[in-house]
Design an enzyme around this catalytic site. Sequence first.
Site, PDB file in Angstrom:
ATOM      1  N   GLY A 122       0.813  -1.212   0.000  1.00  0.00           N
ATOM      2  CA  GLY A 122       0.000   0.000   0.000  1.00  0.00           C
ATOM      3  C   GLY A 122       0.845   1.259   0.000  1.00  0.00           C
ATOM      4  N   THR A 124       0.928   3.712  -3.392  1.00  0.00           N
ATOM      5  CA  THR A 124       0.402   4.708  -4.339  1.00  0.00           C
ATOM      6  C   THR A 124      -0.995   5.189  -3.943  1.00  0.00           C
ATOM      7  OG1 THR A 124       1.645   3.584  -6.070  1.00  0.00           O
ATOM      8  CG2 THR A 124      -0.013   5.143  -6.792  1.00  0.00           C
ATOM      9  N   THR A 130       3.056   8.830  -8.296  1.00  0.00           N
ATOM     10  CA  THR A 130       4.430   8.448  -7.972  1.00  0.00           C
ATOM     11  C   THR A 130       5.148   9.491  -7.113  1.00  0.00           C
ATOM     12  OG1 THR A 130       4.979   9.233 -10.193  1.00  0.00           O
ATOM     13  CG2 THR A 130       4.886   6.877  -9.893  1.00  0.00           C
ATOM     14  N   GLU A 244      12.596  -4.543  -6.134  1.00  0.00           N
ATOM     15  CA  GLU A 244      11.392  -4.620  -6.960  1.00  0.00           C
ATOM     16  C   GLU A 244      11.734  -4.388  -8.430  1.00  0.00           C
ATOM     17  OE1 GLU A 244       7.074  -2.425  -6.840  1.00  0.00           O
ATOM     18  OE2 GLU A 244       8.828  -1.144  -6.858  1.00  0.00           O
TER      19      GLU A 244
END
Length: 386
Positions: A122, A124, A130, A244
């Site tokens: 959780g 964005t 961004t 990521e």
Amino acid sequence: MSHRDDPHADLREEVAKLCARFPGEYWRKLDEVRGYPTEFVNALTEAGYLAALIPEEYGGAGLGLSAAAAILEEVQRQGCNGAACHAQMYIMGTILRHGSDAQKAEYLPKIASGELRLQAFGVTEPTSGTDTTALRTTARREGDKYIVNGQKIWTSRAEHSDLMLLLARTTPREQVQKKTEGLSTFIVDMRTVLNKGLTIRPIRTMMNHNSCEVFFDNMEVPAENLVGEEGRGFRYILDGMNAERLLIASECIGDAKWFIEKAVGYAKERVLFNRPIGQNQGVQFPIAKAYAQMRAAEAIVHKGLEKFERGERPGEEANMGKMLAAEASWAAGEACVNTHGGFGFAEEYDIERKFRETRLYQVAPISTNLILSYLGEHVLGMPRSY
């Protein structure tokens, strides 16, 4: 990289065998109903692949990020879709690096066994996108708990996860010296708060990505679920973001390999005007160029993985690798569709599904413009652009 030179060759072979149990037909049926690949995720969990990064003492495999990247790349290369579970890999880093011993002991063994899923991230929000430091979700300390209010968007897999890693503002932006301060990270056990302060609303998108919008209305989170120190959450999240980007870049490389193999095979066997269409430069060259793009991206991603595993910061490689790998997978997808002509749009070939899925990575998890801003400022030393 040849089989002989690849330290993860055996791992890739085993992942490929597992993926063979989930052919294109399985994914097409899910696409029709926007279903979640529960059987596929369970199979990956049972085989230990989703616990690759969890240390052995907590029931995981204790492997490095390059092994996790090899797993996800192979999933994509075999025509499957790792987006259903890839977050568990990269969210893991935040808990491993910054979680307390009690948090690790509580959650990691259950995640490793599959008793708990850590799939939701959780961060964005609808208004800030961004611009993470502008997020409006707040967590206010009250005794032994935090009260959370706000909302998040594009929180993928929220309906299919037990735990969420949440970033919220604990100190108002106007009260901190740097806008990156005053943000905190929490482990939210969604099972305890669903419909008791937490509401989840699915969002239909062009691909079956299980995306959601989540709403927090006086949601209570125990204070012991704060990860690390209050106010330092942005830094903790950044650690996970390099992982990521490297993992998603690896997925894009897997997609590119799938498209290229599919295009090459068809270009060799499809005969028109008494010759295989792959003999024509107009067909052959776009595939060859996509291959070159993929190999270049692959080299940068591997360098980033090596730096990550040495404990160095691979920001440059993670950002460039993600951008270049996403461009390579899209170029390979374009070449594959064009090579197949009308058949490229037919569901039974799986090309249009993979084409939609890989398009996401032009935009997520970070836009190309922000990657270019990072390179311009932090690598090339030009003035900050935003």
